[in-house]
Every structure is written in structure tokens, then in C-alpha cells.
Design an enzyme around this catalytic site. Structure first.
Site, PDB file in Angstrom:
ATOM      1  N   ARG A  92       0.851  -1.185   0.000  1.00  0.00           N
ATOM      2  CA  ARG A  92       0.000   0.000   0.000  1.00  0.00           C
ATOM      3  C   ARG A  92       0.892   1.242   0.000  1.00  0.00           C
ATOM      4  O   ARG A  92       1.657   1.451   0.939  1.00  0.00           O
ATOM      5  CB  ARG A  92      -0.901   0.001   1.234  1.00  0.00           C
ATOM      6  CG  ARG A  92      -1.727   1.260   1.414  1.00  0.00           C
ATOM      7  CD  ARG A  92      -2.666   1.169   2.632  1.00  0.00           C
ATOM      8  NE  ARG A  92      -3.437   2.374   2.791  1.00  0.00           N
ATOM      9  CZ  ARG A  92      -3.233   3.290   3.753  1.00  0.00           C
ATOM     10  NH1 ARG A  92      -2.313   3.104   4.671  1.00  0.00           N
ATOM     11  NH2 ARG A  92      -3.973   4.376   3.811  1.00  0.00           N
ATOM     12  N   HIS A 136      -2.665  10.917   0.819  1.00  0.00           N
ATOM     13  CA  HIS A 136      -2.116  10.706   2.163  1.00  0.00           C
ATOM     14  C   HIS A 136      -1.487  12.040   2.594  1.00  0.00           C
ATOM     15  O   HIS A 136      -0.286  12.141   2.795  1.00  0.00           O
ATOM     16  CB  HIS A 136      -1.120   9.546   2.160  1.00  0.00           C
ATOM     17  CG  HIS A 136      -0.907   8.912   3.512  1.00  0.00           C
ATOM     18  ND1 HIS A 136      -1.086   7.568   3.745  1.00  0.00           N
ATOM     19  CD2 HIS A 136      -0.533   9.441   4.694  1.00  0.00           C
ATOM     20  CE1 HIS A 136      -0.807   7.291   5.013  1.00  0.00           C
ATOM     21  NE2 HIS A 136      -0.469   8.416   5.619  1.00  0.00           N
ATOM     22  N   GLU A 181      -7.247   8.509   6.316  1.00  0.00           N
ATOM     23  CA  GLU A 181      -7.520   9.143   7.610  1.00  0.00           C
ATOM     24  C   GLU A 181      -7.992  10.592   7.509  1.00  0.00           C
ATOM     25  O   GLU A 181      -7.283  11.520   7.926  1.00  0.00           O
ATOM     26  CB  GLU A 181      -6.278   9.066   8.501  1.00  0.00           C
ATOM     27  CG  GLU A 181      -5.801   7.657   8.761  1.00  0.00           C
ATOM     28  CD  GLU A 181      -4.736   7.580   9.857  1.00  0.00           C
ATOM     29  OE1 GLU A 181      -4.236   8.623  10.289  1.00  0.00           O
ATOM     30  OE2 GLU A 181      -4.434   6.455  10.292  1.00  0.00           O
ATOM     31  N   ASN A 309      -7.694   1.892   9.764  1.00  0.00           N
ATOM     32  CA  ASN A 309      -6.391   2.024  10.422  1.00  0.00           C
ATOM     33  C   ASN A 309      -6.627   1.975  11.918  1.00  0.00           C
ATOM     34  O   ASN A 309      -7.483   2.698  12.438  1.00  0.00           O
ATOM     35  CB  ASN A 309      -5.721   3.361  10.067  1.00  0.00           C
ATOM     36  CG  ASN A 309      -5.233   3.388   8.628  1.00  0.00           C
ATOM     37  OD1 ASN A 309      -5.378   2.423   7.882  1.00  0.00           O
ATOM     38  ND2 ASN A 309      -4.648   4.509   8.234  1.00  0.00           N
ATOM     39  N   TYR A 311      -4.739   1.907  15.782  1.00  0.00           N
ATOM     40  CA  TYR A 311      -3.538   2.026  16.616  1.00  0.00           C
ATOM     41  C   TYR A 311      -3.819   1.902  18.109  1.00  0.00           C
ATOM     42  O   TYR A 311      -3.012   1.346  18.847  1.00  0.00           O
ATOM     43  CB  TYR A 311      -2.834   3.363  16.348  1.00  0.00           C
ATOM     44  CG  TYR A 311      -2.158   3.382  15.001  1.00  0.00           C
ATOM     45  CD1 TYR A 311      -0.897   2.822  14.839  1.00  0.00           C
ATOM     46  CD2 TYR A 311      -2.798   3.908  13.882  1.00  0.00           C
ATOM     47  CE1 TYR A 311      -0.281   2.801  13.597  1.00  0.00           C
ATOM     48  CE2 TYR A 311      -2.183   3.886  12.636  1.00  0.00           C
ATOM     49  CZ  TYR A 311      -0.923   3.332  12.494  1.00  0.00           C
ATOM     50  OH  TYR A 311      -0.320   3.300  11.265  1.00  0.00           O
ATOM     51  N   GLU A 382      -3.740  -0.044   8.062  1.00  0.00           N
ATOM     52  CA  GLU A 382      -2.554   0.288   8.872  1.00  0.00           C
ATOM     53  C   GLU A 382      -2.738  -0.252  10.272  1.00  0.00           C
ATOM     54  O   GLU A 382      -3.832  -0.159  10.840  1.00  0.00           O
ATOM     55  CB  GLU A 382      -2.342   1.807   9.006  1.00  0.00           C
ATOM     56  CG  GLU A 382      -1.773   2.484   7.812  1.00  0.00           C
ATOM     57  CD  GLU A 382      -1.590   3.992   8.034  1.00  0.00           C
ATOM     58  OE1 GLU A 382      -1.387   4.434   9.183  1.00  0.00           O
ATOM     59  OE2 GLU A 382      -1.659   4.711   7.025  1.00  0.00           O
TER      60      GLU A 382
HETATM   61  C1  FCB Z   1      -1.246   7.199  10.752  1.00  0.00           C
HETATM   62  C2  FCB Z   1      -0.795   7.717   9.406  1.00  0.00           C
HETATM   63  C3  FCB Z   1       0.544   7.188   8.966  1.00  0.00           C
HETATM   64  C4  FCB Z   1       1.510   7.082  10.112  1.00  0.00           C
HETATM   65  C5  FCB Z   1       0.885   6.337  11.260  1.00  0.00           C
HETATM   66  C6  FCB Z   1       1.798   6.133  12.438  1.00  0.00           C
HETATM   67  O1  FCB Z   1      -2.082   8.136  11.348  1.00  0.00           O
HETATM   68  O2  FCB Z   1      -1.735   7.379   8.423  1.00  0.00           O
HETATM   69  O3  FCB Z   1       1.015   8.002   7.940  1.00  0.00           O
HETATM   70  O4  FCB Z   1       1.940   8.325  10.478  1.00  0.00           O
HETATM   71  O5  FCB Z   1      -0.264   6.997  11.708  1.00  0.00           O
END
Ligand code: FCB
Length: 477
Positions: A92, A136, A181, A309, A311, A382
Site C-alpha cells: 500500500r 495521504h 484518515e 487504520n 492504533y 494500517e
Molecule cells: C497514521 C498515518 C501514517 C503514520 C501512522 C503512524 O495516522 O496514516 O502516515 O503516520 O499513523
């Protein structure tokens, strides 16, 4: 627990039962143009908002910029060979808008497009499925000068750009995502200003969010018309939002942050409406007068897939007197209309970004999108972690990152067992890179980058991931 629908293939395993993923699961890794390419002024590329921002004193830690980054623009063929060595099924990447359409309007720049043509050819030549993200975060600077995402016209410019990329690459790229995002573009870029273009105005952030989604919808329509076979989607960053207690005020704080972080995007894109509580929460900030008749129909143009995505989780509480203001993504200016909500730290292990590690939150997030919003195929576009790495005897042993991936892949597998049509997973990131306002101080890569020599060293997590891909699964615990 292994998935009863997909028993382990005989002979593939050399130990115990495994967690096997569905056949054809798309194992990948992700990057983004400004974070890795460098060559900021080559091949006809003009500045984006991130060039301007990173060259403005005090915006990016240590004054770092993406001018050189990982020099991927010049090292692309060997980087693709590295991907092939890791056995990636998909890669990607994002296209740099100011590289292929300098200035953000007018004709395509053949030299810029040619870079992506060569990249796609290299990928296909190695049996790696290209996964293209159109945006992006690198808005051409002249479009920001004309108002940026708070201006409606930017949505139309984005659709024109999408068409131009589709004309050049549509014959060879199947998977397309429009935005990466949009929450970050809107609320970090125009709300708190910690991201480019560094503006800080709640109403502008909300307008930017709307016009990003409008641009997404228009781009999907343009791509669908010119490439009916393409698989089209969007990538959103989602967080479970948990109240710190079941006190009604905490529960309400969680509702408000969930509306801004998640439902602001999921509802318009997948349901064609804004959440009613969001509009009420934002009544002091905006009257949503920027939303025109027909916009939500465009924004909710049918898709083929949704990229998630993931985290971390947000834990929030109602305001208390005298609470300390919090930094960064907890900054009040990221949350118009909810500035007084407190983000709570639970004291659980965190990554080098200070993001709490919460693998079950991935299962929860995927289940929510599937159960509350859509039957469409989902992809984790992600997921990953920054840790402080070091090269010792030529090796980088990143056990903490490996453990993060392992835990989140187990969580993804659990979502599949619960019925979520999860079709792929992209590790963030293939390689260490320019981590936005943190510059090169945060390392997310499975591959170490030596920024002086541009040497690449696959970390232990990369070798481990190659084995996961080979097995199409993980060893049982
Ligand atoms: C996300 C972004 C990516 C990277 C990660 C850690 O928010 O999409 O570019 O910075 O976090």
C-alpha cells in the site's frame, strides 16, 4: 483457537496448531509518499502543504523535513525487491498529488506519473498487488492558498486529480483508496494545527472534514465511471472510545468523542447522514451551513471495501476542575465542541508515541464496523507501533514491535472468527520514515533505515512477518 472454516494445511506447519487466516488473505505493508520518497523538488514535483509546514520553523521536531526521507524515489526497484524477499502479497503506497499534478490543477506531469508506472510494474513483476492511496495528506500548496480543504472547490480538484491518476494507472491497479484518515487531515490539520497546514479553527476543521468526504465521493464516482473493474474504498482511522467510568457524564463524554473521531466519517460515508448528536454537540462551532443538498448522496456513493487504520483506544471522562491540559491528539482544539473532555491515561503499556497498546480494541473496532455499518469486505490498512530501536552487531532486535503485531493479528483473527469479512492486513510501516510532526524521531518500520547511508536493515519483526505470510497464520499460543 484455530478457525474451523480454514483448517491448517497439512505439511505447512512445523509446530502445534496454528491460527490460520482465510485463503487469499492479503498480507501487506504500507507507506506514504511524503514519508518515504524524498526527491521533493525533482521530476517536476512542486510543494505540498507538508513541504511548506516542515520548512516552517518550529512545526516539525528537530526541523526535519521530507526533502530526502528514505530516498525511495531513487531506490524504488531495490525497495520492491526487499518487499518480494519478505513475501509481501500487497504493498500500500500513496501517490504524491504535487508530483503527478504540480500545483493541483491542470495537466498531468508525465515524469511524475512515470515514477508510479514504474513502481506498479515492479510490483506486478514481483507478484505483489499494488494498493493505491490517492491522498495521504500532501495537498498541493496552491490549493491550500486558495482555501484548502475548508473550501468546497478543493473537493472538485481532488476528483479531477483522481481521474488523471486513473487514466494513467487504472489498467494495472485494482485496489484504490481515496483518502487516508480524513480525521487527521481535518482535525489535526485545521483544528489543532499540529499537522499541515497548521491552521487552528474548529469550524474550518468541520468544513474540511465535509469537503474531504465530498472529494472522496466525487472521486469514487469518477473512478467507477472510468474503471468499472476497480475495487474502491476509503481508509478511516478508528478508535474504540471508552468512558472512564459508568457515570453518566463520562458516558456522555465518550459519546461525544466517538461522534467526532468515528461517526463523523462512518455515518456520512456508509449511511449517507451525519449523526444527529454530532450536530447538536457542534452547535456553538458550526451550523453545518456548508453542507449542500445532494452532498450526502455523493459522499455515500457505494464502495467495494472499507480500510480501517487501528492504533489505540481513547478512554475519556467528563471534565474536572483544574485538570491539566493534555498534549497532541488530546489537545482540546482537536475536539471542537468537546474541548473540555478529559483523555484518561490508564497506566497500561504504551508505544514510543505514548499510545496505549490495546489489541482487543482492534477486534472491537472491526466488529463494530461490520455489525453496525456494512457487510463490505474490510481491510486493516494500517496497524503498527513506534519503539526505540537500535542496531547491535548489524541487527535490529525489535521484540516489542513483533509482540505488538502478533497481538493485533490474533485480535484480527478473532474478528474473522466472529464473522467479520476481513480480507487483508497492512503493517505500518514497511520501513522507518518521516513521522509527520515527529520527523525521523519515531520509528515504525519493520525495516530499519540508516538516514545517513540510506542502508536498509530488516528488523526481527520483518523476518517474523515473512514467516507469518509464508504460513498464512501464526503459531498458537
Ligand atoms: C497514521 C498515518 C501514517 C503514520 C501512522 C503512524 O495516522 O496514516 O502516515 O503516520 O499513523
Amino acid at each position: 483457537m484455530s478457525n474451523p472454516d480454514h483448517p491448517p494445511a497439512v505439511g505447512v506447519l512445523d509446530q502445534g496448531p496454528e491460527l490460520i487466516f482465510p485463503p487469499g488473505f492479503l498480507w501487506g505493508a504500507a507507506t506514504a509518499a511524503y514519508q518515504i520518497e524524498g526527491a521533493a523538488t525533482e521530476g517536476g514535483r512542486t510543494p505540498s502543504i507538508w513541504d511548506t509546514f516542515s520548512h516552517t520553523e518550529g512545526r516539525v521536531l528537530a526541523g526535519h523535513t521530507g526533502d530526502v526521507a528514505c530516498d525511495h524515489y531513487h531506490r524504488m526497484p531495490s525497495d520492491v525487491r526487499l518487499m518480494a524477499e519478505l513475501g509481501l502479497k500487497s504493498y500500500r503506497f500513496s501517490v504524491s498529488w504535487p508530483r503527478v499534478q504540480p500545483g493541483g490543477s491542470g495537466p498531468a506531469n508525465a515524469e511524475g506519473l512515470d515514477f508510479y508506472r514504474r513502481l506498479v510494474d515492479e510490483l506486478l513483476g514481483h507478484g505483489i498487488e499494488p494498493w493505491l492511496t490517492l491522498y495521504h495528506w500532501d495537498l498541493p500548496q496552491p490549493l491550500e492558498d486558495a482555501g484548502g480543504w475548508p473550501a468546497r472547490d478543493t473537493a472538485g480538484r481532488f476528483a479531477d486529480y483522481a481521474e488523471l491518476v486513473a487514466d494513467a494507472l487504472g489498467d494495472r491497479v485494482t485496489y484504490w483508496t481515496t483518502l487516508n484518515e480524513p480525521w487527521c487531515s481535518a482535525f489535526l490539520g485545521y483544528g489543532s494545527g499540529v499537522h499541515a497546514p497548521g491552521r487552528s479553527d474548529g469550524a474550518d476543521a468541520v468544513r474540511a472534514g465535509h469537503h474531504l468526504m465530498l472529494g472522496h465521493g466525487l472521486a469514487v464516482q469518477a473512478l467507477r465511471a472510468s474503471r468499472p473493474q476497480a475495487q474502491l474504498g476509503i481508509t478511516v482511522n478508528l478508535y474504540p472510545v471508552t468512558p472512564a467510568s459508568d457515570a453518566p457524564a463520562d458516558v456522555d463524554a465518550a459519546r461525544r468523542i466517538d461522534a467526532l473521531a468515528n461517526r463523523f466519517f462512518l455515518d456520512p460515508v456508509l449511511r449517507g447522514s451525519y449523526p444527529t448528536d454530532l450536530a447538536a454537540d457542534l452547535r456553538e462551532v458550526t451550523d453545518f451551513g456548508h453542507v449542500r443538498d445532494g452532498d450526502l448522496a455523493v459522499i455515500s456513493t457505494p464502495l467495494d471495501l472499507v480500510g480501517v487504520n487501528y492504533y489505540s483506544r481513547h478512554v475519556v471522562a467528563a471534565p474536572v476542575e483544574g485538570a491539566e491540559p493534555e498534549p497532541y491528539w488530546r489537545a482540546p482544539s482537536c475536539w471542537p465542541g468537546s474541548e473540555d473532555v478529559r483523555f484518561v491515561t490508564r497506566g497500561v503499556p504504551v508505544t514510543d508515541m505514548d499510545w496505549e497498546i490495546d489489541a482487543p480494541g482492534l477486534t472491537e473496532t472491526l466488529r463494530r464496523v461490520h455489525e453496525e455499518y456494512t457487510d463490505l469486505p474490510l481491510y486493516v490498512t494500517e496497524n503498527g507501533s513506534a519503539f526505540v530501536d537500535a542496531v547491535v552487531d548489524g541487527q535490529v532486535d525489535d521484540g516489542d514491535r513483533l509482540a505488538y503485531f502478533d497481538a493485533h493479528l490474533r485480535a484480527a483473527h478473532e474478528a474473522i472468527n466472529a464473522g467479520v469479512p476481513l480480507r487483508g492486513y497492512f503493517a505500518w510501516s514497511l520501513m522507518d520514515n518521516f513521522e509527520w510532526a515527529w520527523g525521523y524521531t519515531k520509528r515504525f518500520g519493520m525495516v530499519w533505515i540508516d538516514y545517513d547511508s540510506q542502508a536498509r536493515i530488516p528488523k526481527s519483526s520483518a523476518r517474523w512477518y515473512a514467516e507469518v505470510i509464508r504460513r498464512n497464520g501464526l503459531a498458537a499460543q
